[in-house]
Motif scaffolding. Sequence first.
Motif, PDB file in Angstrom:
ATOM      1  N   MET A 159       0.726  -1.214  -0.136  1.00 28.97           N
ATOM      2  CA  MET A 159      -0.259   0.015  -0.047  1.00 28.97           C
ATOM      3  C   MET A 159       0.833   1.038  -0.053  1.00 28.97           C
ATOM      4  O   MET A 159       1.949   1.253   0.595  1.00 28.97           O
ATOM      5  CB  MET A 159      -0.907  -0.100   1.379  1.00 28.97           C
ATOM      6  CG  MET A 159      -2.191  -1.171   1.247  1.00 28.97           C
ATOM      7  SD  MET A 159      -1.243  -2.837   1.619  1.00 28.97           S
ATOM      8  CE  MET A 159      -0.470  -2.622   3.147  1.00 28.97           C
ATOM      9  N   ARG A 160       0.483   2.264  -0.683  1.00 26.97           N
ATOM     10  CA  ARG A 160       1.077   3.592  -0.860  1.00 26.97           C
ATOM     11  C   ARG A 160       2.495   3.361  -1.412  1.00 26.97           C
ATOM     12  O   ARG A 160       3.252   4.322  -1.064  1.00 26.97           O
ATOM     13  CB  ARG A 160       1.118   4.265   0.462  1.00 26.97           C
ATOM     14  CG  ARG A 160      -0.294   4.303   1.106  1.00 26.97           C
ATOM     15  CD  ARG A 160      -0.370   5.260   2.223  1.00 26.97           C
ATOM     16  NE  ARG A 160       0.502   4.829   3.125  1.00 26.97           N
ATOM     17  CZ  ARG A 160       0.272   3.847   3.893  1.00 26.97           C
ATOM     18  NH1 ARG A 160      -0.741   3.228   4.060  1.00 26.97           N
ATOM     19  NH2 ARG A 160       1.350   3.529   5.070  1.00 26.97           N
ATOM     20  N   ASN A 161       2.716   2.215  -1.834  1.00 28.42           N
ATOM     21  CA  ASN A 161       4.266   1.973  -2.617  1.00 28.42           C
ATOM     22  C   ASN A 161       5.280   2.096  -1.303  1.00 28.42           C
ATOM     23  O   ASN A 161       6.257   2.401  -1.263  1.00 28.42           O
ATOM     24  CB  ASN A 161       4.444   3.089  -3.556  1.00 28.42           C
ATOM     25  CG  ASN A 161       5.701   2.629  -4.172  1.00 28.42           C
ATOM     26  OD1 ASN A 161       6.247   1.441  -4.396  1.00 28.42           O
ATOM     27  ND2 ASN A 161       6.323   3.408  -5.244  1.00 28.42           N
ATOM     28  N   THR A 162       4.796   1.424  -0.403  1.00 26.59           N
ATOM     29  CA  THR A 162       5.403   1.288   0.992  1.00 26.59           C
ATOM     30  C   THR A 162       5.889  -0.179   1.237  1.00 26.59           C
ATOM     31  O   THR A 162       5.174  -1.025   0.911  1.00 26.59           O
ATOM     32  CB  THR A 162       4.796   2.067   2.289  1.00 26.59           C
ATOM     33  OG1 THR A 162       4.514   3.488   1.908  1.00 26.59           O
ATOM     34  CG2 THR A 162       5.434   1.825   3.668  1.00 26.59           C
ATOM     35  N   VAL A 163       6.915  -0.420   2.072  1.00 28.90           N
ATOM     36  CA  VAL A 163       7.402  -1.871   2.154  1.00 28.90           C
ATOM     37  C   VAL A 163       6.573  -2.131   3.442  1.00 28.90           C
ATOM     38  O   VAL A 163       6.464  -1.344   4.498  1.00 28.90           O
ATOM     39  CB  VAL A 163       9.015  -1.871   2.363  1.00 28.90           C
ATOM     40  CG1 VAL A 163       9.416  -3.158   2.996  1.00 28.90           C
ATOM     41  CG2 VAL A 163       9.664  -1.395   1.345  1.00 28.90           C
ATOM     42  N   PHE A 164       6.337  -3.322   3.387  1.00 32.62           N
ATOM     43  CA  PHE A 164       5.217  -4.022   4.434  1.00 32.62           C
ATOM     44  C   PHE A 164       5.668  -5.542   4.471  1.00 32.62           C
ATOM     45  O   PHE A 164       6.382  -6.151   3.589  1.00 32.62           O
ATOM     46  CB  PHE A 164       3.950  -3.939   4.449  1.00 32.62           C
ATOM     47  CG  PHE A 164       3.325  -2.834   4.551  1.00 32.62           C
ATOM     48  CD1 PHE A 164       2.673  -2.134   5.788  1.00 32.62           C
ATOM     49  CD2 PHE A 164       2.999  -1.697   3.281  1.00 32.62           C
ATOM     50  CE1 PHE A 164       2.150  -1.195   5.910  1.00 32.62           C
ATOM     51  CE2 PHE A 164       2.487  -0.407   3.543  1.00 32.62           C
ATOM     52  CZ  PHE A 164       1.922  -0.213   4.562  1.00 32.62           C
ATOM     53  N   VAL A 165       5.522  -6.010   5.890  1.00 34.09           N
ATOM     54  CA  VAL A 165       5.637  -7.679   5.728  1.00 34.09           C
ATOM     55  C   VAL A 165       4.382  -8.230   5.823  1.00 34.09           C
ATOM     56  O   VAL A 165       3.574  -7.745   6.710  1.00 34.09           O
ATOM     57  CB  VAL A 165       6.563  -7.679   7.073  1.00 34.09           C
ATOM     58  CG1 VAL A 165       6.578  -9.445   7.190  1.00 34.09           C
ATOM     59  CG2 VAL A 165       8.066  -7.503   6.985  1.00 34.09           C
ATOM     60  N   PHE A 166       3.927  -9.024   4.895  1.00 34.50           N
ATOM     61  CA  PHE A 166       2.749  -9.818   4.920  1.00 34.50           C
ATOM     62  C   PHE A 166       2.833 -11.195   5.006  1.00 34.50           C
ATOM     63  O   PHE A 166       4.005 -11.831   5.023  1.00 34.50           O
ATOM     64  CB  PHE A 166       2.174  -9.429   3.570  1.00 34.50           C
ATOM     65  CG  PHE A 166       1.883  -7.930   3.121  1.00 34.50           C
ATOM     66  CD1 PHE A 166       1.032  -7.391   3.221  1.00 34.50           C
ATOM     67  CD2 PHE A 166       3.095  -7.571   2.357  1.00 34.50           C
ATOM     68  CE1 PHE A 166       0.585  -6.254   3.001  1.00 34.50           C
ATOM     69  CE2 PHE A 166       2.988  -6.108   2.029  1.00 34.50           C
ATOM     70  CZ  PHE A 166       1.726  -5.558   2.468  1.00 34.50           C
ATOM     71  N   PRO A 167       1.844 -11.972   5.404  1.00 35.65           N
ATOM     72  CA  PRO A 167       1.883 -13.567   5.473  1.00 35.65           C
ATOM     73  C   PRO A 167       1.804 -13.556   3.801  1.00 35.65           C
ATOM     74  O   PRO A 167       1.264 -12.969   3.004  1.00 35.65           O
ATOM     75  CB  PRO A 167       0.110 -13.871   5.760  1.00 35.65           C
ATOM     76  CG  PRO A 167      -0.243 -12.561   6.764  1.00 35.65           C
ATOM     77  CD  PRO A 167       0.536 -11.311   6.060  1.00 35.65           C
ATOM     78  N   THR A 168       2.592 -14.615   3.720  1.00 37.13           N
ATOM     79  CA  THR A 168       2.800 -15.006   2.511  1.00 37.13           C
ATOM     80  C   THR A 168       1.744 -15.360   1.412  1.00 37.13           C
ATOM     81  O   THR A 168       1.737 -14.859   0.197  1.00 37.13           O
ATOM     82  CB  THR A 168       4.096 -16.168   2.282  1.00 37.13           C
ATOM     83  OG1 THR A 168       5.097 -15.919   2.767  1.00 37.13           O
ATOM     84  CG2 THR A 168       4.353 -16.575   0.690  1.00 37.13           C
ATOM     85  N   GLY A 169       0.766 -16.058   2.041  1.00 39.77           N
ATOM     86  CA  GLY A 169      -0.257 -16.257   1.070  1.00 39.77           C
ATOM     87  C   GLY A 169      -1.311 -15.011   0.751  1.00 39.77           C
ATOM     88  O   GLY A 169      -2.096 -15.213  -0.059  1.00 39.77           O
ATOM     89  N   LEU A 170      -1.006 -13.808   1.434  1.00 40.14           N
ATOM     90  CA  LEU A 170      -1.523 -12.643   1.006  1.00 40.14           C
ATOM     91  C   LEU A 170      -0.745 -11.793  -0.076  1.00 40.14           C
ATOM     92  O   LEU A 170      -1.349 -10.690  -0.778  1.00 40.14           O
ATOM     93  CB  LEU A 170      -1.652 -11.781   2.169  1.00 40.14           C
ATOM     94  CG  LEU A 170      -2.749 -10.652   2.184  1.00 40.14           C
ATOM     95  CD1 LEU A 170      -4.204 -11.133   1.960  1.00 40.14           C
ATOM     96  CD2 LEU A 170      -2.614  -9.737   3.592  1.00 40.14           C
ATOM     97  N   ALA A 171       0.328 -12.246  -0.626  1.00 41.77           N
ATOM     98  CA  ALA A 171       1.275 -11.486  -1.411  1.00 41.77           C
ATOM     99  C   ALA A 171       0.213 -11.275  -2.482  1.00 41.77           C
ATOM    100  O   ALA A 171       0.557 -10.204  -3.371  1.00 41.77           O
ATOM    101  CB  ALA A 171       2.474 -12.249  -1.731  1.00 41.77           C
ATOM    102  N   ALA A 172      -0.371 -12.417  -3.348  1.00 37.26           N
ATOM    103  CA  ALA A 172      -1.075 -12.154  -4.318  1.00 37.26           C
ATOM    104  C   ALA A 172      -1.981 -10.943  -4.280  1.00 37.26           C
ATOM    105  O   ALA A 172      -2.304 -10.363  -5.235  1.00 37.26           O
ATOM    106  CB  ALA A 172      -1.668 -13.386  -4.909  1.00 37.26           C
ATOM    107  N   VAL A 173      -2.801 -10.819  -3.171  1.00 39.22           N
ATOM    108  CA  VAL A 173      -3.862  -9.843  -2.906  1.00 39.22           C
ATOM    109  C   VAL A 173      -3.281  -8.683  -2.942  1.00 39.22           C
ATOM    110  O   VAL A 173      -3.745  -7.745  -3.658  1.00 39.22           O
ATOM    111  CB  VAL A 173      -4.661 -10.317  -1.697  1.00 39.22           C
ATOM    112  CG1 VAL A 173      -5.713  -9.000  -1.314  1.00 39.22           C
ATOM    113  CG2 VAL A 173      -5.505 -11.613  -1.941  1.00 39.22           C
ATOM    114  N   VAL A 174      -2.227  -8.413  -2.189  1.00 39.82           N
ATOM    115  CA  VAL A 174      -1.527  -7.203  -1.887  1.00 39.82           C
ATOM    116  C   VAL A 174      -1.174  -6.582  -3.479  1.00 39.82           C
ATOM    117  O   VAL A 174      -1.020  -5.448  -3.462  1.00 39.82           O
ATOM    118  CB  VAL A 174      -0.430  -7.400  -0.964  1.00 39.82           C
ATOM    119  CG1 VAL A 174       0.222  -6.082  -0.976  1.00 39.82           C
ATOM    120  CG2 VAL A 174      -0.959  -7.634   0.428  1.00 39.82           C
ATOM    121  N   HIS A 175      -0.342  -7.423  -4.120  1.00 38.27           N
ATOM    122  CA  HIS A 175       0.258  -6.935  -5.367  1.00 38.27           C
ATOM    123  C   HIS A 175      -0.704  -6.819  -6.238  1.00 38.27           C
ATOM    124  O   HIS A 175      -0.921  -5.709  -7.100  1.00 38.27           O
ATOM    125  CB  HIS A 175       0.924  -8.283  -5.870  1.00 38.27           C
ATOM    126  CG  HIS A 175       1.615  -7.987  -7.279  1.00 38.27           C
ATOM    127  ND1 HIS A 175       2.674  -7.004  -7.512  1.00 38.27           N
ATOM    128  CD2 HIS A 175       1.373  -8.206  -8.603  1.00 38.27           C
ATOM    129  CE1 HIS A 175       3.001  -6.980  -8.888  1.00 38.27           C
ATOM    130  NE2 HIS A 175       2.215  -7.500  -9.364  1.00 38.27           N
TER     131      HIS A 175
END
Length: 284
Positions: free
Chosen positions: A84-100
């Motif tokens: 979000m907002r072109n900012t670096v975050f840490v996510f659960p790997t399973g959420l990577a596709a949703v975030v991208h």
Amino acid sequence: MTGKPRHIGVAERRVRLGLRQRLVGAARARTPEEVADSLVALHGTDPATVYLAVGARLTDARTTVARVERALYEDRSLVRMHGMRNTVFVFPTGLAAVVHASTALDIAAKTRAGLVKDMAAGSDGRLTGPWLAEVETSTLAALARRGQATVNELTGDEPRLREQFVYAPGKSYEAVQTVSSRLMRLLGIEGRVVRGRPLGSWTSSQFRWAVAPPHPPLPPAEARVRLLDRWLTACGPATEADLKWWTGWKVTDVRRALAAAGAVTVSLDDGVTAYVAAGDEGPV
């Protein structure tokens, strides 16, 4: 929901956040993965903030550093990437596709176009889009062979990464930039690489790079609905302004996602309108 929206006051909002963000004793988490899943995303621009956010929510904070490092760099159950907002975050790997799909695709297209334009203008046309495509293909292949690598290691495999160009020639903020720094950031926004182990301790801001874990493409509209629903559950009630700020989306995208998710309208103090996830309007 029909009739007058349910009112959620400050006291109830605090209870919701305390429980759902695992800040109260009974709700504390056993693992870093549970923390990330509950919060949706851990802010990661400063590396230390990830560990602090996790440690504040674990039943036993003494093992925070070792357990977060294992999740990020060994188990790969957490991933550090642009969101979000072109900012670096840490996510659960399973959420990577949703975030991208929900946040990065438009930014990635603009970032790539900007890099190609800047390179051409700052190198008298010598560095072009096709040239960049060759360099990135070679760089990704080298990174896959190595597993993880620093930029310096990658430039040994692909010397063209060392090429330089003048950014904003003739402007007061003119500066010389190196292809490697701009390209690696672009590949991160595109979801093709992620940050690996830091070069120093867990507080270091210098990272190795790794090829991003594969994930299936998702329609952006579907991904926005899924991300918004997750965040409302973790942080709601939230206003349109809250959601626009956190996601970085346009107001129209926020409103479409709210409607598609079936988000429920509630009222906050001072008559402010906000939203909670469908089925989450009841008292906690």
